[in-house]
Design a protein around this motif. Structure first.
Motif, short mmCIF file in Angstrom:
data_model
loop_
_atom_site.label_atom_id
_atom_site.label_comp_id
_atom_site.label_asym_id
_atom_site.label_seq_id
_atom_site.Cartn_x
_atom_site.Cartn_y
_atom_site.Cartn_z
N TYR A 26 -8.83 -1.05 -1.63
CA TYR A 26 -8.51 -1.49 -2.99
C TYR A 26 -9.56 -2.47 -3.48
O TYR A 26 -10.02 -3.34 -2.74
CB TYR A 26 -7.14 -2.16 -3.02
N ARG A 27 -9.91 -2.35 -4.77
CA ARG A 27 -10.88 -3.26 -5.37
C ARG A 27 -10.37 -3.75 -6.72
O ARG A 27 -9.75 -2.98 -7.48
CB ARG A 27 -12.24 -2.57 -5.57
N LYS A 28 -10.57 -5.04 -7.00
CA LYS A 28 -10.18 -5.58 -8.30
C LYS A 28 -11.02 -4.93 -9.39
O LYS A 28 -12.22 -4.69 -9.23
CB LYS A 28 -10.36 -7.10 -8.32
N ASP A 71 0.84 -1.21 0.00
CA ASP A 71 0.00 0.00 0.00
C ASP A 71 0.87 1.25 0.00
O ASP A 71 0.64 2.20 -0.77
CB ASP A 71 -0.90 -0.03 1.22
N GLU A 72 1.89 1.29 0.88
CA GLU A 72 2.77 2.46 0.95
C GLU A 72 3.52 2.67 -0.36
O GLU A 72 3.66 3.80 -0.84
CB GLU A 72 3.76 2.30 2.10
N ASN A 73 3.99 1.58 -0.97
CA ASN A 73 4.71 1.70 -2.23
C ASN A 73 3.82 2.20 -3.35
O ASN A 73 4.24 3.01 -4.18
CB ASN A 73 5.33 0.35 -2.61
N VAL A 74 2.59 1.71 -3.40
CA VAL A 74 1.64 2.17 -4.42
C VAL A 74 1.40 3.68 -4.27
O VAL A 74 1.39 4.42 -5.25
CB VAL A 74 0.32 1.39 -4.34
N ARG A 75 1.23 4.13 -3.03
CA ARG A 75 0.91 5.53 -2.79
C ARG A 75 2.11 6.46 -2.99
O ARG A 75 1.96 7.58 -3.49
CB ARG A 75 0.35 5.71 -1.38
N THR A 76 3.29 6.01 -2.58
CA THR A 76 4.46 6.90 -2.60
C THR A 76 5.30 6.77 -3.87
O THR A 76 6.13 7.64 -4.14
CB THR A 76 5.37 6.63 -1.38
N MET A 77 5.10 5.69 -4.62
CA MET A 77 5.88 5.50 -5.85
C MET A 77 4.95 5.22 -7.03
O MET A 77 4.97 4.13 -7.61
CB MET A 77 6.89 4.38 -5.68
N ASN A 134 -13.36 -4.18 -12.38
CA ASN A 134 -14.53 -4.84 -12.97
C ASN A 134 -14.73 -4.29 -14.37
O ASN A 134 -15.10 -3.12 -14.53
CB ASN A 134 -15.77 -4.59 -12.11
N PRO A 135 -14.48 -5.09 -15.43
CA PRO A 135 -14.59 -4.56 -16.80
C PRO A 135 -16.01 -4.15 -17.18
O PRO A 135 -16.17 -3.33 -18.09
CB PRO A 135 -14.09 -5.73 -17.66
N LYS A 136 -17.02 -4.70 -16.50
CA LYS A 136 -18.40 -4.34 -16.84
C LYS A 136 -18.73 -2.94 -16.34
O LYS A 136 -19.32 -2.12 -17.06
CB LYS A 136 -19.37 -5.36 -16.24
N THR A 137 -18.35 -2.64 -15.10
CA THR A 137 -18.64 -1.32 -14.53
C THR A 137 -17.51 -0.33 -14.77
O THR A 137 -17.66 0.86 -14.51
CB THR A 137 -18.90 -1.43 -13.02
N LYS A 138 -16.35 -0.87 -15.25
CA LYS A 138 -15.15 -0.06 -15.48
C LYS A 138 -14.70 0.66 -14.21
O LYS A 138 -14.28 1.83 -14.25
CB LYS A 138 -15.37 0.94 -16.62
N THR A 139 -14.86 -0.02 -13.08
CA THR A 139 -14.40 0.52 -11.80
C THR A 139 -13.44 -0.48 -11.15
O THR A 139 -13.51 -1.68 -11.39
CB THR A 139 -15.58 0.77 -10.85
N GLY A 140 -12.58 0.03 -10.31
CA GLY A 140 -11.63 -0.83 -9.61
C GLY A 140 -10.22 -0.28 -9.70
O GLY A 140 -9.94 0.64 -10.49
N ASP A 141 -9.34 -0.84 -8.87
CA ASP A 141 -8.02 -0.26 -8.68
C ASP A 141 -6.87 -1.10 -9.23
O ASP A 141 -5.76 -0.59 -9.37
CB ASP A 141 -7.78 -0.03 -7.18
N TYR A 142 -7.10 -2.39 -9.50
CA TYR A 142 -5.98 -3.21 -9.97
C TYR A 142 -6.48 -4.36 -10.82
O TYR A 142 -7.65 -4.78 -10.72
CB TYR A 142 -5.17 -3.74 -8.78
N VAL A 143 -5.60 -4.86 -11.67
CA VAL A 143 -5.86 -6.08 -12.45
C VAL A 143 -4.69 -7.03 -12.21
O VAL A 143 -3.57 -6.60 -11.91
CB VAL A 143 -6.02 -5.79 -13.96
N THR A 147 1.57 -15.64 -0.11
CA THR A 147 1.90 -14.23 0.10
C THR A 147 0.77 -13.30 -0.29
O THR A 147 0.33 -12.47 0.51
CB THR A 147 3.17 -13.87 -0.71
N LEU A 148 0.28 -13.41 -1.53
CA LEU A 148 -0.67 -12.43 -2.04
C LEU A 148 -2.07 -12.54 -1.44
O LEU A 148 -2.70 -11.52 -1.17
CB LEU A 148 -0.72 -12.52 -3.56
N PRO A 149 -2.62 -13.76 -1.21
CA PRO A 149 -3.96 -13.80 -0.61
C PRO A 149 -4.06 -13.06 0.72
O PRO A 149 -5.00 -12.30 0.94
CB PRO A 149 -4.20 -15.31 -0.44
N SER A 150 -3.10 -13.25 1.60
CA SER A 150 -3.16 -12.59 2.90
C SER A 150 -2.87 -11.10 2.77
O SER A 150 -3.48 -10.27 3.46
CB SER A 150 -2.17 -13.24 3.87
N ALA A 151 -1.95 -10.71 1.88
CA ALA A 151 -1.64 -9.29 1.69
C ALA A 151 -2.84 -8.54 1.13
O ALA A 151 -3.13 -7.41 1.55
CB ALA A 151 -0.44 -9.14 0.76
N PHE A 152 -3.56 -9.16 0.20
CA PHE A 152 -4.68 -8.47 -0.42
C PHE A 152 -5.91 -8.40 0.49
O PHE A 152 -6.80 -7.59 0.26
CB PHE A 152 -5.03 -9.09 -1.78
#
Length: 572
Positions: free
Chosen positions: A83-85, A45-51, A87-96, A70-75
């Motif tokens: 953060y939200r994955k 989270d810090e890396n995404v925001r600061t870099m 969604n191509p239908k609503t075109k909303t979300g933060d990551y793929v 690693t990733l299941p627990s981190a997410f």
């Protein structure tokens, strides 16, 4: 207000301390229940925001480890943070995940040729999955992050991952107006190492003594032992002793208050007591009752394990540990589940293990004890997972254990059912069962022995069982010692290479690394049981997995080393 929600995130003392310190390099060794997954998620989270438009390299031994652990627990933390994955239908979300991002997402400063191993965030930051097993080719990164770092090959990390941690100095580094301290740094989180090759992780703590005269691990183990006594006092309703131990633990903790080294390194130790207000004391007592003492001390109390100097098994002489996730199978599962983190975290069976051939029989050996009952799992292979060469190998691929209950029948059933559940997708349902002769003792109130009951339970689970017996009641100590010298020094062409899955056989290796040897007056060698009473070595349970492996090795290969009636002396 629309699209607004609140999440309560409760932090423990360990997590608060990590977030409070400004450090370029972090090595965080913590036991189960301490919230290591929060740390990984918070760093991302810090890396995404600061870099923005930077890249964080998630370095793991295998891709499967990253996807399932690693990733299941981190997410989970990242989703709590909002953060939200996408969604191509609503075109909303933060990551793929592992696909080309939508056109309105920013892209990293570093040119990306393939998104197959990239998690892309909308502000252009990328989380790039780097696997040591597959080779760590990829873009240059701005930060390195590794969970369960004890599984890493440190030499390979230094040779392959460290050189990629470069670039973007004008955006985040020495040429930037807003230089980030953590740029080109790293965070290692891990449980306590238990093998000689894990020492590099605890070496980060050397600055405690060099810069402040603090003997960190000596004091830490004193605290862990007192915490164990505290739990025992609580179980016995001895509140006065429990309170005194609690206060003394608190006093000792103040003498090892964490600090950042002169070169910007933060090393910290933590265990479940740091998270007691979230876990509850009942968690500690429950874990103490259901786990064997070795597992509890290392997994829960994060006990620092000192290796016995004169070891019965010469495991240091050759590199015999490996890791073997079936990355292709796990990646397929991930794609079929649309990278559903919860599903990936829950899924684990034998098909995830590259070293398990589902078309060949499995070999198991039990060890029935009063404090722990267990089985070690082996399988022969023509591939050496350490060297990558085609050669005969005898691999220890897994281990299972339970703490005996009042009803031995239930204990045996649980142990065998756990094995059968993990190997439920194994095609060749054949087991070669090396008998523990002590298991020929008849169970109380039963006509069956321990071994008969275990075999019956396996057969009930649709496995065929072929029994293998070693000669005599127990393999003789001296001959076993010489056999292991042959096996581990690899001097006899008749013998296979002996290998261990370092991730799946953790307590087997702890057992063997902490079994010392003594030489008798007649020149013979035997296991030294006195070491189990020393504070530097974990208690009696630590020998049992080694005893189980001994029986299988002796039953299979002991006769090869005999010439007439005398043992052939090894030459090395």
């Amino acid at each position: 207000m629309e699209n607004f929600w609140e999440e309560n995130i409760s932090l423990n003392s360990f997590q608060i301390s990590v977030m409070a310190f400004q450090a370029k390099y972090k090595a965080l060794i913590a036991g189960r229940g301490t919230g290591k997954s929060f740390i990984t998620g918070a760093e991302i989270d810090e890396n995404v925001r600061t870099m923005p438009r930077g890249i964080t390299g998630v370095v793991q031994q295998t891709l499967g480890q990253a996807l399932t652990k690693t990733l299941p627990s981190a997410f989970k933390y990242l989703e709590k943070a909002g953060y939200r994955k996408y969604n191509p239908k609503t075109k909303t979300g933060d990551y793929v995940v592992c696909q080309k991002p939508p056109d309105h997402f920013y892209t990293p400063h570093e040119k990306i040729m393939s998104y197959e191993y990239m998690i892309s965030f909308s502000n252009g930051h990328g989380l790039y999955l780097l696997s040591q097993a597959a080779g760590m080719r990829g873009p240059n990164i701005d930060y390195a992050l590794s969970d369960e770092a004890l599984t890493l090959d440190k030499v390979k990390f230094d040779q392959e991952a460290v050189p990629t941690n470069r670039g973007n100095e004008e955006q985040f580094g020495i040429y930037s107006q807003d230089r980030l301290l953590k740029h080109h740094g790293y965070t290692f989180t891990s449980s306590m190492g238990y093998l000689p090759e894990h020492k590099w992780l605890t070496d980060f703590a050397d600055y405690y003594e060099k810069e402040a005269g603090i003997q960190l691990f000596v004091i830490w183990n004193k605290i862990a032992n007192m915490q164990l006594q505290l739990i025992q006092a609580k179980i016995n309703n001895d509140e006065k002793t429990a309170v005194e131990l609690w206060k003394e633990c608190g006093r000792l903790r103040k003498t090892i208050t964490p600090f950042v080294s002169e070169d910007g390194t933060l090393f910290m130790l933590s265990n479940a007591f740091d998270n007691i207000y979230n876990l509850g004391f009942s968690y500690l007592t429950r874990m103490y009752k259901v786990m064997d003492l070795v597992s509890f001390m290392i997994e829960i109390l994060n006990f620092y394990l000192n290796k016995v100097t004169d070891c019965y098994y010469s495991l240091d002489d050759r590199h015999i540990y490996y890791k073997a996730d079936n990355d292709d199978y796990i990646r397929g599962l991930a794609e079929n589940n649309n990278f559903n983190w919860d599903e990936l975290a829950r899924h684990r069976d034998s098909l995830c293990d590259a070293d398990c051939n589902p078309s060949k029989p499995l070999e198991i050996t039990p060890d029935w004890g009063t404090k722990i009952s267990l089985i070690e799992v082996g399988q022969e292979s023509m591939f050496d997972y350490v060297t990558g060469l085609i050669t005969p190998c005898d691999n220890n691929i897994n281990e299972f254990f339970v703490k005996p209950e009042e009803n031995p029948d239930t204990m045996i059933n649980t142990l065998m059912d756990n094995f059968c559940e993990y190997y439920r997708k194994h095609k060749e349902k054949m087991i070669i069962y090396t008998v523990d002769t002590y298991g020929d003792i008849r169970l109380a109130n039963s006509k069956k022995t321990y071994n008969q009951h275990a075999i019956s339970r396996l057969e009930k689970n649709k496995w065929k069982v072929r029994v293998r017996r070693h000669p005599g009641k127990e393999p003789p100590h001296n001959e076993k010692y010489l056999l292991w010298r042959y096996l581990l020094h690899e001097t006899d062409p008749r013998l296979p290479k002996k290998r261990f899955n370092g991730a799946r056989c953790k307590y087997t290796l702890i057992s063997m690394n902490n079994t010392s040897v003594i030489q008798k007056m007649n020149g013979f060698f035997e296991k030294d049981k006195r070491s189990e009473r020393q504070t530097s070595v974990l208690p009696e349970e630590a020998t049992h997995f080694g005893d189980a492996v001994d029986k299988r090795m002796w039953a299979k290969y002991g006769s090869m080393l005999k010439k007439g009636s005398s043992f052939v002396n090894p030459r090395f």
